[in-house]
Motif scaffolding. Structure first.
Motif, mmCIF file in Angstrom:
data_model
loop_
_atom_site.group_PDB
_atom_site.id
_atom_site.type_symbol
_atom_site.label_atom_id
_atom_site.label_comp_id
_atom_site.label_asym_id
_atom_site.label_seq_id
_atom_site.Cartn_x
_atom_site.Cartn_y
_atom_site.Cartn_z
ATOM 1 N N GLY A 90 5.142 -0.168 -8.231
ATOM 2 C CA GLY A 90 3.986 0.273 -7.477
ATOM 3 C C GLY A 90 4.058 -0.236 -6.047
ATOM 4 N N PHE A 91 3.738 0.636 -5.097
ATOM 5 C CA PHE A 91 3.764 0.277 -3.676
ATOM 6 C C PHE A 91 2.395 0.542 -3.057
ATOM 7 C CE2 PHE A 91 8.142 1.698 -4.615
ATOM 8 C CZ PHE A 91 8.846 0.558 -4.252
ATOM 9 N N ASP A 92 1.953 -0.392 -2.214
ATOM 10 C CA ASP A 92 0.721 -0.191 -1.459
ATOM 11 C C ASP A 92 0.785 -1.066 -0.217
ATOM 12 O OD1 ASP A 92 -2.276 1.023 -2.442
ATOM 13 O OD2 ASP A 92 -2.260 -0.319 -0.713
ATOM 14 N N TYR A 93 0.258 -0.565 0.888
ATOM 15 C CA TYR A 93 0.284 -1.343 2.124
ATOM 16 C C TYR A 93 -0.721 -2.489 2.104
ATOM 17 C CZ TYR A 93 -4.122 -0.110 4.465
ATOM 18 O OH TYR A 93 -5.451 -0.016 4.816
ATOM 19 N N HIS A 94 -1.694 -2.441 1.174
ATOM 20 C CA HIS A 94 -2.794 -3.402 1.135
ATOM 21 C C HIS A 94 -2.401 -4.605 0.278
ATOM 22 C CE1 HIS A 94 -7.104 -4.540 -0.082
ATOM 23 N NE2 HIS A 94 -6.970 -4.842 1.182
ATOM 24 N N ALA A 95 -2.051 -5.707 0.926
ATOM 25 C CA ALA A 95 -1.521 -6.878 0.220
ATOM 26 C C ALA A 95 -2.475 -7.427 -0.839
ATOM 27 C CB ALA A 95 -1.149 -7.972 1.218
ATOM 28 N N PRO A 96 -3.782 -7.549 -0.598
ATOM 29 C CA PRO A 96 -4.666 -8.051 -1.657
ATOM 30 C C PRO A 96 -4.666 -7.178 -2.908
ATOM 31 C CG PRO A 96 -5.752 -8.208 0.472
ATOM 32 C CD PRO A 96 -4.509 -7.420 0.683
ATOM 33 N N PHE B 250 8.483 2.933 1.928
ATOM 34 C CA PHE B 250 8.700 2.120 0.728
ATOM 35 C C PHE B 250 10.190 2.118 0.382
ATOM 36 C CE2 PHE B 250 7.876 6.400 -0.860
ATOM 37 C CZ PHE B 250 8.841 6.580 -1.837
ATOM 38 N N PRO B 251 10.690 1.000 -0.141
ATOM 39 C CA PRO B 251 12.129 0.877 -0.381
ATOM 40 C C PRO B 251 12.578 1.590 -1.656
ATOM 41 C CG PRO B 251 11.027 -1.129 -1.039
ATOM 42 C CD PRO B 251 9.976 -0.254 -0.409
ATOM 43 N N GLY B 252 13.892 1.767 -1.754
ATOM 44 C CA GLY B 252 14.482 2.321 -2.962
ATOM 45 C C GLY B 252 14.906 3.763 -2.778
#
Length: 351
Positions: free
Chosen positions: A200-206, A234-236
């Protein structure tokens, strides 16, 4: 000014319903926070005193809350016994741990209200207001509101509607969930397809921090992981499936995000795009669902999309035709509506 009294009264009727709904939203959030729906479920048919004792709140407050909920049709009142209860449908919608948790949805507008002055200024100046700037109750409300829909549909309906994807996931696939938030959809995919690896990827660190905690708590940390990354970078590579749930329309550059997804997919990979249900013309979106999404869009979706260039601001009622146009421009040659629900469009896009 010549006023038609009948039409005015009709408008006033809508106004009273809406104003009552605004107060009801606050009441529902309070009931959800204090466990009043669950307390009623545990004690029904119950008096206000019994609900108050079960929930640990004041009896007079419990009575007023119960009466307001009954007046709104969210709970049931028996005048003969002066007791309150929940029908099976009300219990499933409001009180059951694995039910719809509808009261959680009211956390969203209440969270928005905490920033109404800033949002007003954002709209006045044609500025932007990022997702991360909202009150934390927003993130909780969104997760709890959307999760039951994913549980009900993702594995049983949406994945099977995609060409060959279920079989790949069963055998073991590489999956990216972009804009994952607290990870409800990511964890559901990981739990349902144990041979697959889901990130899972999200820009929101919290939110990513919370998602990692959920993965650890559910024992899925071995095959589900989370990283802080934006949709456009996002990587990959060589993903069999990339999924974006209710998030593409919020992005400042949905075309750039779609292009990056296209580059990250295998040649035979699939993008699963879940978006709010919308028709392609405004006239056809003048419905209760359309009203809900337009209302959310002006204070959540468009403001976030306006934070960075090119400030696309698709809005929550983009519609299939506009989304397909973006996906085609991003390099997807095959785009189709795989299925739908009253609240979502599910699009399949392939290179």
């Amino acid at each position: 000014m010549s006023v038609d009294e009948g039409k005015l009264n009709e408008l006033l009727g809508s106004f009273v319903a809406d104003l009552g709904g605004a107060y009801h939203a606050i009441s529902a959030v309070i009931g959800d926070r204090l466990g009043l729906y669950r307390a009623l479920l545990a004690t029904m048919p119950a008096s206000a005193a019994e609900v108050a004792e079960e929930a640990g709140v004041g009896e007079r407050y419990a009575l007023e809350w119960l009466r307001g909920q009954a007046a709104g049709g969210y709970i049931t009142y028996d005048a003969a016994t002066e007791r309150f209860s929940l029908t099976e449908e009300q219990a499933f919608a409001l009180a059951a741990p694995e039910g719809l948790q509808l009261a959680a949805a009211f956390h969203i507008p209440v969270a928005v209200g905490k920033n109404v002055e800033r949002l007003t200024e954002t709209i006045r100046t044609d500025g932007g207001f990022g997702w991360h700037e909202h009150d934390p109750a927003m993130f909780e409300g969104v997760e709890r509101f959307f999760r039951p829909g994913y549980v009900a549909n993702l594995v049983s309906s949406w994945i099977p509607a995609l060409d060959g994807v279920a079989q790949k996931l069963d055998r073991g696939a590489n999956v990216a969930d972009v804009g994952c938030g607290h990870g409800a959809s990511t964890l559901l995919l990981g739990a349902s397809y144990p041979r697959s690896q889901v990130t899972g990827f999200d820009y929101h660190a919290p939110s990513i921090e919370q998602a990692r905690k959920r993965a650890a708590d559910t024992g899925l940390a071995g095959r589900v992981s989370f990283q802080v990354a934006a949709a456009a970078d996002f990587p990959g590579t060589d993903y069999d499936l990339v999924a974006i749930f209710d998030a593409l329309h919020d992005m400042p550059d949905p075309l750039g995000a779609a292009r990056h997804v296209r580059e990250a997919l295998k040649a035979d990979g699939t993008l699963l795009l879940v978006e709010p249900f919308a028709n392609d013309t405004f006239e056809d979106n003048m419905t209760p669902v359309g009203r809900l999404y337009y209302g959310a869009s002006i204070v959540i979706c468009c403001p976030h999309s306006m934070t960075e260039e090119p400030r696309a601001a698709l809005g929550a009622q983009a519609g299939e035709a506009r989304l397909t146009e973006i996906l085609n421009e991003a390099g997807f040659t095959r785009v189709r509506r795989a299925t739908e629900t009253p609240f979502n469009l599910i699009l399949e896009a392939c290179p």
